[in-house]
Design an enzyme around this catalytic site. Structure first.
Site, short mmCIF file in Angstrom:
data_model
loop_
_atom_site.label_atom_id
_atom_site.label_comp_id
_atom_site.label_asym_id
_atom_site.label_seq_id
_atom_site.Cartn_x
_atom_site.Cartn_y
_atom_site.Cartn_z
N ASP A 1 0.89 -1.12 0.05
CA ASP A 1 -0.07 0.03 0.00
C ASP A 1 1.05 1.27 -0.20
O ASP A 1 0.27 2.35 -0.06
CB ASP A 1 -1.06 0.06 0.96
CG ASP A 1 -0.40 -0.07 2.47
OD1 ASP A 1 0.91 -0.20 2.66
OD2 ASP A 1 -1.08 -0.14 3.56
N GLU B 1 9.40 -3.27 11.00
CA GLU B 1 9.88 -2.06 10.24
C GLU B 1 10.44 -0.91 11.30
O GLU B 1 9.55 -0.80 12.56
CB GLU B 1 8.47 -1.39 9.54
CG GLU B 1 8.91 -0.22 8.92
CD GLU B 1 7.84 0.44 8.01
OE1 GLU B 1 8.16 1.50 7.37
OE2 GLU B 1 6.93 -0.44 7.73
#
Length: 270
Positions: free
Chosen positions: A51, A187
């Site tokens: 995304d 992340e």
């Protein structure tokens, strides 16, 4: 790289075998057939239809505006160009807020060509992870900095720097593995935390801004090619040293991941 390597079909079993051998695998994002072909032929094991397209393709300041229609379209494009990589697709913002919605949207991405779906969150996505995995849809759980939660966490900041938050991430990562997650993506977390989680879990761990000790590394394609408007600390431009344009840059990324020269110290958070 040999044609034999370029033409292999990567599966989840392939990635687990790589982890068990103590080796690394390489992942990049792609959003169209042309780049999917270049990436898979350069030896990228996992292509993520992310995304992140909302920011690098559509020009938004976050991933939140991306819709299921966007994801399905780009997944179909990438599938047409793929030459053997495992394809992963993001479930976009608010597309997995109920059981019915989650199953319908994940199934739509799988029908469009995904081999695995990725969703962001911690312990709260454990039931969703179990729901999908028991129905034959492999799940990558995305923890640490979760861009879909950017408004809640107050921006794009490193996660897990304090002891309490780090311990919570460790515990929730194990919970998601137990719930059926096939892969974990971390992340923007400190290097030591990523190493601890990678050593603790049995499933492969993909890192971005998580140091060199994870099973794999992933970057946004535009970052790897040096064309993103923002250059985070964990990004390296692999095009600048390429002798063969974009294909050479991707091959350089693959080699750097596998020989553990990327990420280097300057790309890590402590």
């Amino acid at each position: 790289m040999s044609s034999q390597i370029k033409q292999r079909n990567v599966t989840l079993t392939t990635l687990i075998d790589i982890k068990n051998r103590g080796e690394k695998f390489a992942c990049l994002t792609a959003y169209d057939a042309c780049f999917a072909s270049i990436l898979s032929e350069a030896g990228i094991e996992v292509i993520l239809v992310g995304d992140s397209l909302g920011m690098v393709l559509q020009g938004h300041d976050s991933t939140l505006p991306v819709t299921m229609a966007d994801m399905i379209y780009h997944m179909q494009c990438v599938k047409r160009g793929n030459r053997g990589s495992l394809l992963m697709a993001d479930l976009p913002f608010m597309s997995y807020s109920s059981e019915t919605q989650t199953l319908e949207n994940a199934a739509a991405l799988m029908r469009a060509g995904a081999h695995m779906v990725k969703l962001e969150g911690g312990a709260w996505i454990a039931n969703t992870t179990h729901l999908l995995s028991e129905r034959g849809m492999p799940v990558c759980a995305h923890m640490g900095l979760t861009p879909q939660s950017v408004n809640r966490i107050g921006g794009f900041h490193v996660q897990g720097r304090d002891t309490q938050q780090a311990q919570s991430i460790i515990e929730e990562a194990s919970l998601l593995q137990d719930a059926g997650a096939s892969i974990l993506l971390l992340e923007c977390v400190p290097r030591d935390l990523a190493r601890t989680i990678t050593d603790t879990l049995e499933i492969p761990v993909i890192g971005i801004g998580a140091g060199p000790d994870t099973t794999a590394q992933i970057m946004v394609l535009h970052d790897a090619l040096g064309v993103s408007p923002i250059t985070p600390k964990f990004v390296k431009n692999f095009l600048v040293d390429s002798q063969n344009g974009i294909p050479g840059a991707i091959e350089n990324f693959v080699q750097a991941v596998k020989d553990k020269s990327f990420p280097a110290d300057e790309h890590c958070f402590n």
